[in-house]
Design a protein around this motif. Structure first.
Motif, PDB file in Angstrom:
ATOM      1  N   ILE A  35      -1.400   2.154  -2.519  1.00 44.44           N
ATOM      2  CA  ILE A  35      -0.457   2.268  -1.400  1.00 44.44           C
ATOM      3  C   ILE A  35       0.626   1.195  -1.543  1.00 44.44           C
ATOM      4  O   ILE A  35       0.318   0.009  -1.702  1.00 44.44           O
ATOM      5  CB  ILE A  35      -1.187   2.094  -0.051  1.00 44.44           C
ATOM      6  CG1 ILE A  35      -2.222   3.217   0.135  1.00 44.44           C
ATOM      7  CG2 ILE A  35      -0.203   2.076   1.110  1.00 44.44           C
ATOM      8  CD1 ILE A  35      -3.119   3.018   1.340  1.00 44.44           C
ATOM      9  N   PRO A  36       1.904   1.574  -1.511  1.00 43.54           N
ATOM     10  CA  PRO A  36       2.981   0.573  -1.606  1.00 43.54           C
ATOM     11  C   PRO A  36       2.863  -0.452  -0.481  1.00 43.54           C
ATOM     12  O   PRO A  36       2.643  -0.095   0.682  1.00 43.54           O
ATOM     13  CB  PRO A  36       4.252   1.416  -1.461  1.00 43.54           C
ATOM     14  CG  PRO A  36       3.854   2.803  -1.874  1.00 43.54           C
ATOM     15  CD  PRO A  36       2.427   2.956  -1.429  1.00 43.54           C
ATOM     16  N   LEU A  37       3.008  -1.713  -0.842  1.00 38.82           N
ATOM     17  CA  LEU A  37       2.822  -2.788   0.130  1.00 38.82           C
ATOM     18  C   LEU A  37       4.099  -3.063   0.904  1.00 38.82           C
ATOM     19  O   LEU A  37       5.199  -3.036   0.357  1.00 38.82           O
ATOM     20  CB  LEU A  37       2.366  -4.059  -0.578  1.00 38.82           C
ATOM     21  CG  LEU A  37       1.028  -3.977  -1.323  1.00 38.82           C
ATOM     22  CD1 LEU A  37       0.687  -5.325  -1.949  1.00 38.82           C
ATOM     23  CD2 LEU A  37      -0.087  -3.520  -0.392  1.00 38.82           C
ATOM     24  N   ILE A  38       3.914  -3.342   2.186  1.00 38.24           N
ATOM     25  CA  ILE A  38       5.027  -3.734   3.041  1.00 38.24           C
ATOM     26  C   ILE A  38       5.328  -5.206   2.796  1.00 38.24           C
ATOM     27  O   ILE A  38       4.423  -6.020   2.558  1.00 38.24           O
ATOM     28  CB  ILE A  38       4.662  -3.498   4.528  1.00 38.24           C
ATOM     29  CG1 ILE A  38       4.437  -2.004   4.771  1.00 38.24           C
ATOM     30  CG2 ILE A  38       5.727  -4.056   5.465  1.00 38.24           C
ATOM     31  CD1 ILE A  38       3.928  -1.676   6.161  1.00 38.24           C
ATOM     32  N   ASN A  39       6.599  -5.555   2.855  1.00 38.75           N
ATOM     33  CA  ASN A  39       6.999  -6.947   2.676  1.00 38.75           C
ATOM     34  C   ASN A  39       6.291  -7.838   3.700  1.00 38.75           C
ATOM     35  O   ASN A  39       6.241  -7.520   4.887  1.00 38.75           O
ATOM     36  CB  ASN A  39       8.517  -7.074   2.842  1.00 38.75           C
ATOM     37  CG  ASN A  39       9.012  -8.465   2.480  1.00 38.75           C
ATOM     38  OD1 ASN A  39       8.497  -9.092   1.559  1.00 38.75           O
ATOM     39  ND2 ASN A  39      10.012  -8.953   3.204  1.00 38.75           N
ATOM     40  N   GLY A  40       5.730  -8.941   3.236  1.00 35.40           N
ATOM     41  CA  GLY A  40       5.030  -9.856   4.125  1.00 35.40           C
ATOM     42  C   GLY A  40       3.527  -9.640   4.170  1.00 35.40           C
ATOM     43  O   GLY A  40       2.819 -10.303   4.939  1.00 35.40           O
ATOM     44  N   THR A  41       3.022  -8.734   3.335  1.00 30.24           N
ATOM     45  CA  THR A  41       1.583  -8.462   3.320  1.00 30.24           C
ATOM     46  C   THR A  41       0.795  -9.690   2.887  1.00 30.24           C
ATOM     47  O   THR A  41       1.143 -10.362   1.910  1.00 30.24           O
ATOM     48  CB  THR A  41       1.274  -7.293   2.370  1.00 30.24           C
ATOM     49  OG1 THR A  41       1.831  -6.090   2.904  1.00 30.24           O
ATOM     50  CG2 THR A  41      -0.234  -7.111   2.186  1.00 30.24           C
ATOM     51  N   LEU A  42      -0.280  -9.973   3.621  1.00 29.81           N
ATOM     52  CA  LEU A  42      -1.209 -11.038   3.265  1.00 29.81           C
ATOM     53  C   LEU A  42      -2.418 -10.451   2.547  1.00 29.81           C
ATOM     54  O   LEU A  42      -2.783  -9.294   2.757  1.00 29.81           O
ATOM     55  CB  LEU A  42      -1.671 -11.790   4.515  1.00 29.81           C
ATOM     56  CG  LEU A  42      -0.587 -12.521   5.312  1.00 29.81           C
ATOM     57  CD1 LEU A  42      -1.184 -13.085   6.604  1.00 29.81           C
ATOM     58  CD2 LEU A  42       0.038 -13.628   4.482  1.00 29.81           C
TER      59      LEU A  42
END
Length: 346
Positions: free
Chosen positions: A20-27
């Motif tokens: 799944i493509p990660l959203i900016n700011g993912t921890l």
């Protein structure tokens, strides 16, 4: 029936949790788990981990807004160890960092003080201590005691069946994203989306209607992702709730094998009576199920064992008893056959 996934599978285009493509700011999350199988948790030192590069937050049981509970059938399974640890691999803390590597480095900086308690891994020993998940279950047909007296041949023995690792190709994991109105979207590799939704709601205190669970597909489950997927989704959801940022955790293979339950090991004592023509007249059996540290799905697995205890035979006189025994192993869980193979083997 047409397999709609076959073309995308062979082309490597199918999207699993880790794709799944990660959203900016993912921890990225990593669990610090108990190094011992049983003991009193005296202290947890997280200061060095909190100072580690890239670490945003270290979460323990005291940080939860909702209940520290992920048990489904019975509420006997904490998300994070609080007062005691009950198996080696039991989660104690969750580290959230900017990268997966930073989270794993920080996890190694956590130290704990644990006062050792007796470790029980044998279900027969747990039974002797009356440490049971549920009261014993029984199945009875006819009069086995009288039938044994009429039997020409009587055989007795003991049978032991070990556990089995699910070894699904895709390990356990979840990816949580904050949504409007303080809601949470949960991408989960689970066989039970509603169970994940209910568990996340209990741990976070967020109403179920504000929790959306998305399951595109699973890279294998075999029962191992019915209840056992709940913990990882709940941890990521808690991380998202406390940081207001997306949180992802995809377990490494060794983590998965260390921290999750297997097919239930069983030990059993049996007695079987046959007439002069070797037709089975009577059968008695006592099953000792190794449930692990909490209930999970052990009670219905135990009942399924009794349903299948005579295998493919009709035996007119049967007395079967089954005990679900609490031990210091990761909570064992569903696996294809759901207790049937253990009963049929004996």
């Amino acid at each position: 029936m047409k397999n709609v996934d076959s073309k995308s599978h062979v082309r490597g285009e199918s999207v699993y949790l880790d794709d799944i493509p990660l959203i900016n700011g993912t921890l990225f999350a990593c669990v610090y788990d108990s190094p011992v199988a049983h003991g009193v948790l005296k202290s947890v030192e997280i200061e060095e981990a909190e100072k580690s590069e890239g670490v945003v937050r270290v979460i323990t049981a005291k940080d939860l807004i909702g209940d520290n509970e992920i048990g489904n059938i019975f509420h006997d399974e904490p998300l994070f160890a609080d007062e005691e640890v009950h198996f080696q691999g039991m989660p104690i803390a969750l580290i959230l960092a900017e990268t997966e590597e930073q989270a794993r480095i920080a996890a190694k900086k956590i130290t704990v003080e644990i006062k050792p308690l007796e470790i029980v891994t044998d279900p027969r020993l747990a039974h002797a201590k009356n440490d049971l998940i549920v009261p014993p279950k029984h199945f009875k047909l006819g009069d086995s005691e009288a039938a044994f007296k009429a039997s020409k041949y009587v055989f007795e023995g003991r049978a032991d069946v070990n556990g089995q690792e699910h070894l699904y190709i895709e390990t356990q994991g979840a990816y949580c994203v904050p949504t409007e109105q303080n809601g949470i979207k949960v991408y989960s590799s689970t066989q039970g989306p509603t169970a994940v939704q209910r568990c996340v709601s209990r741990v976070t205190g967020v109403p179920m209607h504000l929790i959306e669970v998305d399951v595109q597909r699973l890279g294998g489950g075999f029962g191992g992702k019915e209840d056992q997927a709940n913990a990882w989704a709940a941890m990521c959801a808690v991380g998202t709730q406390l940081t207001k940022r997306p949180v992802k955790y995809a377990l490494h293979r060794i983590e998965d094998m260390r921290m999750t339950g297997k097919r239930h090991p069983y030990s059993a004592d049996y007695k079987i009576g046959l007439d002069k023509d070797l037709k089975i007249l009577a059968y008695e059996v006592v099953f000792y199920q190794n449930a692990g540290a909490s209930a999970d799905l052990s009670p219905p697995v135990l009942e399924r064992t009794l349903f299948h205890c005579t295998n493919s035979y009709f035996i007119p006189n049967v007395t079967a008893t089954a005990y679900s025994c609490r031990t210091n192993l990761p909570p064992n869980t569903a696996f294809r056959g759901f207790g049937g193979p253990q009963g049929m083997f004996v």
